[in-house]
Design an enzyme around this catalytic site. Structure first.
Site, mmCIF file in Angstrom:
data_model
loop_
_atom_site.group_PDB
_atom_site.id
_atom_site.type_symbol
_atom_site.label_atom_id
_atom_site.label_comp_id
_atom_site.label_asym_id
_atom_site.label_seq_id
_atom_site.Cartn_x
_atom_site.Cartn_y
_atom_site.Cartn_z
ATOM 1 N N CYS A 149 0.831 -1.204 0.000
ATOM 2 C CA CYS A 149 0.000 0.000 0.000
ATOM 3 C C CYS A 149 0.864 1.251 0.000
ATOM 4 O O CYS A 149 1.428 1.629 1.039
ATOM 5 C CB CYS A 149 -0.924 -0.005 1.220
ATOM 6 S SG CYS A 149 -1.991 1.441 1.331
ATOM 7 N N CYS A 152 -0.584 4.080 2.205
ATOM 8 C CA CYS A 152 -0.364 3.853 3.636
ATOM 9 C C CYS A 152 1.091 4.101 4.038
ATOM 10 O O CYS A 152 1.359 4.705 5.089
ATOM 11 C CB CYS A 152 -0.726 2.415 4.015
ATOM 12 S SG CYS A 152 -2.306 1.831 3.404
ATOM 13 N N ASP A 153 2.030 3.623 3.228
ATOM 14 C CA ASP A 153 3.412 3.478 3.703
ATOM 15 C C ASP A 153 4.451 4.345 3.009
ATOM 16 O O ASP A 153 5.615 4.340 3.425
ATOM 17 C CB ASP A 153 3.832 2.005 3.566
ATOM 18 C CG ASP A 153 3.026 1.099 4.478
ATOM 19 O OD1 ASP A 153 2.492 1.592 5.483
ATOM 20 O OD2 ASP A 153 2.920 -0.108 4.185
#
Length: 324
Positions: A149, A152-153
């Site tokens: 992701c 997300c990251d």
């Protein structure tokens, strides 16, 4: 003045086959849990069925993009969600589901042990799972450099070298998400680009990007953290190592929609199609979270869709449902 200090109760979950439920929820991730919370607060007779409560959060090391938390461990966030729902005395049944039957205007849910539960409305919040490369080292370094992701990251890779696996739109978008953070980005894809030209034109302007097409990732290596990948140049047969701090795998997701594949409309990827109220092609059957065709697979979006589904189910029961 309100006193928000509340004594935590001991919960005894009651799941019986006699009750005609207002709403049953299948799936214990953010979508399902938030739907349970909203349904309960609307006064609905609601229950939740899941093999494990918390969903994919249990496989997430750090969450840095959920409003109200600067940085929280995925399991701790999952536990906070579950605690909130159990405090409201929502029955939680730890079980798989073997089948769903539409007996208009109701639905019959059969669990893996053969018990049957009847409900007026049903929410499918079974989530999805990231498609994997299925190579040695991938699971070993999950959350230790390997991620699925970019949204997300990406910030966790500030100043680092990241390899992106994939050749479709999600991979191209992953590269663009990494641009503000990573010092170096390398795309490795086993065939040719399949991404839209508008995205590829943007990638042409990224100076820090290197692309290796017709190149297959064979394994991930490292020690405590991943250190790189071994690849195969399919044109020359040469194997070599590419050292990197991270591996972003963007090759799609697999929706957990098998339970309803013969009941509701799906897209070509097997994701459930829903309207603006999260209702599927069947009246009274809702879906929310990563199992739907909604493209942004994020915790906060799944939770919001769960809330929408519960509120819409309440409206459906008040204005449309014809039974009893």
């Amino acid at each position: 003045m309100f006193n928000f200090t509340v004594e935590k109760k001991t919960i005894t979950n009651q799941f019986d086959e006699i009750t005609l439920w207002d709403m049953l929820i299948i799936g214990g991730g953010p979508a399902g849990l938030n739907a349970a919370l909203y349904a309960k607060r609307k006064g609905l007779t609601v229950g939740l069925i899941a093999k494990e409560n918390g969903g994919q959060l249990h496989n997430t090391t750090a969450v840095d993009n959920y409003l109200g938390f600067n940085l929280i461990d995925g399991e701790h966030l999952a536990n906070a969600f579950v605690d909130h729902v159990t405090h409201l005395e929502v029955p939680l049944l730890k079980s798989g589901v073997s089948s769903i039957e539409n007996v208009a205007p109701n639905y019959i849910v059969t669990t893996s042990n053969g018990k049957k539960y009847t409900t007026k409305t049903l929410l499918i919040a079974t989530g999805g799972s990231s498609r994997k490369l299925a190579i040695p080292g991938e699971n070993d370094y999950a959350n230790r450099g390997v991620t699925y992701c970019a949204t997300c990251d990406a910030p966790f890779f500030k100043g680092k070298h990241v390899i992106v696996a994939g050749g479709g739109n999600s991979a191209a978008e992953g590269v663009l998400d990494l641009v503000p953070w990573a010092d170096k980005i390398t795309v490795v894809h086993r065939s040719q680009w399949r991404a839209d030209q508008i995205l590829l034109s943007k990638l042409d302007k990224v100076d820090k990007l290197t692309v290796h097409l017709e190149t297959q990732i064979l394994n991930v290596f490292g020690d405590e953290m991943m250190k790189g990948v071994q690849v195969l140049d399919k044109a020359t047969g040469e194997k070599r190592l590419i050292k990197a701090d991270g591996l972003l795998i963007e090759i799609g997701t697999i929706p957990n929609s098998a339970l309803v594949k013969d009941l509701v409309a799906l897209n070509e990827q097997g994701e459930i199609l829903v309207d603006h109220n999260q209702m599927t092609s069947l009246k009274g059957l809702f879906a929310a979270g990563d199992v739907t065709a909604q493209p942004h697979k994020q915790i906060i979006i799944s939770a919001a869709e769960g809330a929408k589904a519960a509120l819409a189910a309440n409206q459906y029961l008040n204005h449309t449902y014809k039974g009893e």
